[in-house]
Write a protein that holds these residues in place. Sequence first.
Motif, PDB file in Angstrom:
ATOM      1  N   MET A   1      47.577  41.813  21.912  1.00 38.93           N
ATOM      2  CA  MET A   1      46.197  41.527  22.398  1.00 38.93           C
ATOM      3  C   MET A   1      45.978  40.061  22.609  1.00 38.93           C
ATOM      4  SD  MET A   1      42.971  43.749  21.385  1.00 38.93           S
ATOM      5  CE  MET A   1      41.421  43.234  21.893  1.00 38.93           C
ATOM      6  N   ALA A   2      45.592  39.507  23.346  1.00 36.01           N
ATOM      7  CA  ALA A   2      45.079  38.098  23.573  1.00 36.01           C
ATOM      8  C   ALA A   2      43.720  37.891  23.036  1.00 36.01           C
ATOM      9  CB  ALA A   2      45.152  37.660  25.005  1.00 36.01           C
ATOM     10  N   LEU A   3      43.561  36.516  22.592  1.00 33.68           N
ATOM     11  CA  LEU A   3      42.446  36.278  22.044  1.00 33.68           C
ATOM     12  C   LEU A   3      41.166  36.129  23.063  1.00 33.68           C
ATOM     13  CD1 LEU A   3      40.724  35.407  19.562  1.00 33.68           C
ATOM     14  CD2 LEU A   3      41.220  32.862  20.281  1.00 33.68           C
ATOM     15  N   PHE A   4      41.635  35.792  24.146  1.00 31.84           N
ATOM     16  CA  PHE A   4      40.490  35.826  25.231  1.00 31.84           C
ATOM     17  C   PHE A   4      41.293  36.543  26.357  1.00 31.84           C
ATOM     18  CE2 PHE A   4      39.417  32.155  23.023  1.00 31.84           C
ATOM     19  CZ  PHE A   4      37.932  32.312  22.902  1.00 31.84           C
ATOM     20  N   GLU A   5      40.851  37.840  26.740  1.00 33.17           N
ATOM     21  CA  GLU A   5      41.308  38.548  27.806  1.00 33.17           C
ATOM     22  C   GLU A   5      40.713  38.473  29.100  1.00 33.17           C
ATOM     23  OE1 GLU A   5      42.062  42.493  26.949  1.00 33.17           O
ATOM     24  OE2 GLU A   5      42.949  42.314  24.892  1.00 33.17           O
ATOM     25  N   GLU A   6      41.226  38.138  30.098  1.00 37.22           N
ATOM     26  CA  GLU A   6      40.597  37.919  31.342  1.00 37.22           C
ATOM     27  C   GLU A   6      40.113  39.344  31.782  1.00 37.22           C
ATOM     28  OE1 GLU A   6      41.978  35.941  34.658  1.00 37.22           O
ATOM     29  OE2 GLU A   6      43.007  34.344  33.688  1.00 37.22           O
ATOM     30  N   GLU A   7      38.826  39.266  32.355  1.00 36.91           N
ATOM     31  CA  GLU A   7      38.460  40.386  33.225  1.00 36.91           C
ATOM     32  C   GLU A   7      39.213  40.825  34.456  1.00 36.91           C
ATOM     33  OE1 GLU A   7      34.324  41.612  35.223  1.00 36.91           O
ATOM     34  OE2 GLU A   7      34.011  40.572  33.408  1.00 36.91           O
ATOM     35  N   GLU A   8      39.564  41.971  34.465  1.00 40.08           N
ATOM     36  CA  GLU A   8      40.093  42.268  35.542  1.00 40.08           C
ATOM     37  C   GLU A   8      39.125  42.428  36.819  1.00 40.08           C
ATOM     38  OE1 GLU A   8      43.492  42.836  36.607  1.00 40.08           O
ATOM     39  OE2 GLU A   8      43.841  42.152  34.594  1.00 40.08           O
ATOM     40  N   ARG A   9      39.555  41.981  37.890  1.00 40.53           N
ATOM     41  CA  ARG A   9      38.661  41.884  39.031  1.00 40.53           C
ATOM     42  C   ARG A   9      39.340  42.143  40.357  1.00 40.53           C
ATOM     43  NH1 ARG A   9      38.159  36.274  37.479  1.00 40.53           N
ATOM     44  NH2 ARG A   9      39.094  34.946  38.843  1.00 40.53           N
ATOM     45  N   PRO A  10      38.797  42.457  41.238  1.00 39.70           N
ATOM     46  CA  PRO A  10      39.390  42.986  42.592  1.00 39.70           C
ATOM     47  C   PRO A  10      39.705  41.615  43.119  1.00 39.70           C
ATOM     48  CG  PRO A  10      37.136  43.700  42.769  1.00 39.70           C
ATOM     49  CD  PRO A  10      37.428  43.342  41.270  1.00 39.70           C
ATOM     50  N   ARG A  11      41.183  41.412  43.729  1.00 41.48           N
ATOM     51  CA  ARG A  11      41.528  40.232  44.538  1.00 41.48           C
ATOM     52  C   ARG A  11      41.313  40.442  45.888  1.00 41.48           C
ATOM     53  NH1 ARG A  11      41.879  36.572  40.950  1.00 41.48           N
ATOM     54  NH2 ARG A  11      43.083  37.212  38.994  1.00 41.48           N
ATOM     55  N   PRO A  12      40.823  39.529  46.784  1.00 43.80           N
ATOM     56  CA  PRO A  12      40.564  39.651  48.266  1.00 43.80           C
ATOM     57  C   PRO A  12      42.145  40.110  48.845  1.00 43.80           C
ATOM     58  CG  PRO A  12      40.745  37.291  47.460  1.00 43.80           C
ATOM     59  CD  PRO A  12      40.705  38.087  46.055  1.00 43.80           C
ATOM     60  N   ALA A  13      41.886  40.740  49.999  1.00 48.22           N
ATOM     61  CA  ALA A  13      43.066  41.372  50.650  1.00 48.22           C
ATOM     62  C   ALA A  13      43.582  40.238  51.366  1.00 48.22           C
ATOM     63  CB  ALA A  13      42.500  42.190  51.676  1.00 48.22           C
ATOM     64  N   ARG A  14      44.920  40.167  51.515  1.00 48.46           N
ATOM     65  CA  ARG A  14      45.793  39.219  52.051  1.00 48.46           C
ATOM     66  C   ARG A  14      45.606  39.021  53.698  1.00 48.46           C
ATOM     67  NH1 ARG A  14      45.360  35.580  48.447  1.00 48.46           N
ATOM     68  NH2 ARG A  14      46.291  36.083  46.566  1.00 48.46           N
ATOM     69  N   GLY A  15      44.641  39.881  54.225  1.00 43.07           N
ATOM     70  CA  GLY A  15      44.758  39.875  55.484  1.00 43.07           C
ATOM     71  C   GLY A  15      43.646  40.645  55.906  1.00 43.07           C
ATOM     72  N   PHE A  16      42.791  40.432  57.007  1.00 46.37           N
ATOM     73  CA  PHE A  16      41.877  41.318  57.473  1.00 46.37           C
ATOM     74  C   PHE A  16      42.365  42.195  58.785  1.00 46.37           C
ATOM     75  CE2 PHE A  16      38.415  41.798  60.562  1.00 46.37           C
ATOM     76  CZ  PHE A  16      37.543  42.652  59.784  1.00 46.37           C
ATOM     77  N   VAL A  17      42.157  43.383  58.630  1.00 42.59           N
ATOM     78  CA  VAL A  17      42.520  44.480  59.511  1.00 42.59           C
ATOM     79  C   VAL A  17      41.331  44.971  60.153  1.00 42.59           C
ATOM     80  CG1 VAL A  17      43.788  46.486  60.024  1.00 42.59           C
ATOM     81  CG2 VAL A  17      44.416  45.093  58.169  1.00 42.59           C
ATOM     82  N   PRO A  18      41.024  44.417  61.678  1.00 46.96           N
ATOM     83  CA  PRO A  18      39.439  44.949  62.228  1.00 46.96           C
ATOM     84  C   PRO A  18      39.661  46.334  62.434  1.00 46.96           C
ATOM     85  CG  PRO A  18      41.137  43.404  63.566  1.00 46.96           C
ATOM     86  CD  PRO A  18      41.655  43.436  62.293  1.00 46.96           C
ATOM     87  N   PRO A  19      38.593  46.864  62.437  1.00 49.95           N
ATOM     88  CA  PRO A  19      38.502  48.450  63.039  1.00 49.95           C
ATOM     89  C   PRO A  19      38.607  48.452  64.291  1.00 49.95           C
ATOM     90  CG  PRO A  19      36.112  47.491  62.193  1.00 49.95           C
ATOM     91  CD  PRO A  19      37.253  46.438  61.955  1.00 49.95           C
ATOM     92  N   SER A  20      39.034  49.775  64.771  1.00 50.86           N
ATOM     93  CA  SER A  20      38.949  50.022  66.110  1.00 50.86           C
ATOM     94  C   SER A  20      37.709  50.565  66.417  1.00 50.86           C
ATOM     95  CB  SER A  20      40.129  51.123  66.434  1.00 50.86           C
ATOM     96  OG  SER A  20      39.916  51.695  67.608  1.00 50.86           O
TER      97      SER A  20
END
Length: 64
Positions: free
Chosen positions: A1-20
Amino acid sequence: MALFEEEERPRPARGFVPPSFEGWSVSDLEAHIVALRQEIARAEAAIAARQAQKGAAEAFFRKE
């Protein structure tokens, strides 16, 4: 267990898929545009906040 653990957060998507847009009504499209504009404003506010933090840190550590 690390002394300072980074909070898990969602990462941005690696591409935008526009809706139909097939089958969307005019009011659906208008609502989608409003939501996108709100998201753009939120992203721009986040950018401004990060730039302000960076500027403050640079000013604090600037050696002249």
